[in-house]
Design an enzyme around this catalytic site. Sequence first.
Site, mmCIF file in Angstrom:
data_model
loop_
_atom_site.group_PDB
_atom_site.id
_atom_site.type_symbol
_atom_site.label_atom_id
_atom_site.label_comp_id
_atom_site.label_asym_id
_atom_site.label_seq_id
_atom_site.Cartn_x
_atom_site.Cartn_y
_atom_site.Cartn_z
ATOM 1 N N HIS A 1 28.597 -7.776 -21.618
ATOM 2 C CA HIS A 1 27.803 -8.523 -20.634
ATOM 3 C C HIS A 1 26.317 -8.404 -20.964
ATOM 4 O O HIS A 1 25.577 -9.393 -20.903
ATOM 5 C CB HIS A 1 28.091 -7.992 -19.231
ATOM 6 C CG HIS A 1 27.250 -8.598 -18.161
ATOM 7 N ND1 HIS A 1 27.664 -9.679 -17.412
ATOM 8 C CD2 HIS A 1 26.001 -8.301 -17.722
ATOM 9 C CE1 HIS A 1 26.710 -10.008 -16.554
ATOM 10 N NE2 HIS A 1 25.685 -9.185 -16.714
ATOM 11 N N GLU A 2 25.877 -7.211 -21.334
ATOM 12 C CA GLU A 2 24.465 -7.009 -21.676
ATOM 13 C C GLU A 2 24.098 -7.727 -22.976
ATOM 14 O O GLU A 2 23.040 -8.349 -23.072
ATOM 15 C CB GLU A 2 24.148 -5.515 -21.773
ATOM 16 C CG GLU A 2 24.325 -4.766 -20.471
ATOM 17 C CD GLU A 2 23.587 -5.406 -19.314
ATOM 18 O OE1 GLU A 2 22.429 -5.839 -19.501
ATOM 19 O OE2 GLU A 2 24.168 -5.499 -18.218
#
Length: 194
Positions: A82-83
Amino acid sequence: KSRLDMSKALPELKFVDAPAEVSDTVKRLADIVGISSPETVLVDTGTPSAFTIRANRKYSIAVSVGLLESLNPNEVEACIAHEIAHLKNIDFRIRALATLAKVALFARPPSYLIEPAIYRAREFLADETAAKMIGGPNSLVSALSKLEESITVVSQSIPNSMCTCNLAGGSSLHKIFSKHPSLESRIKALQEMR
């Protein structure tokens, strides 16, 4: 030097060296999407969290001790993905444009709605990109479900130099002004990818 810059931006957090397996995961996922691998750091706190910060023109991904202790390796990978997705999707630039739009429309009603709406849309896109990166949404759904009750390390007033996988849901009263979608809506969107 970049760690010193991060400590200045977030003085309440202590940054230490990340375990090799976490750094290796960041590098592998960055390679998958064709971006330069950011530095990886560990946040010495028991609160589960993952975030990306820009300091001294460099990006770093931080994961907390609490995240590593709360999730299994596949779920940790999903949070890191996600990052990485925020970097792949150039969310720092898009957020800056959203903030400029808010400033340009200062004191007009739309100024209070545009910026958070863009931030929420970028969170959904980061989830979708992450799911595609790791072969499906299951691990991210599992991670978000486990962390639903947790409180994030960072405050609601997130600096522009940071993108965060905010794992805490907001109240329904403030959803329209929140920069992060609720966990329920994120999980639902991911489940629809199955």
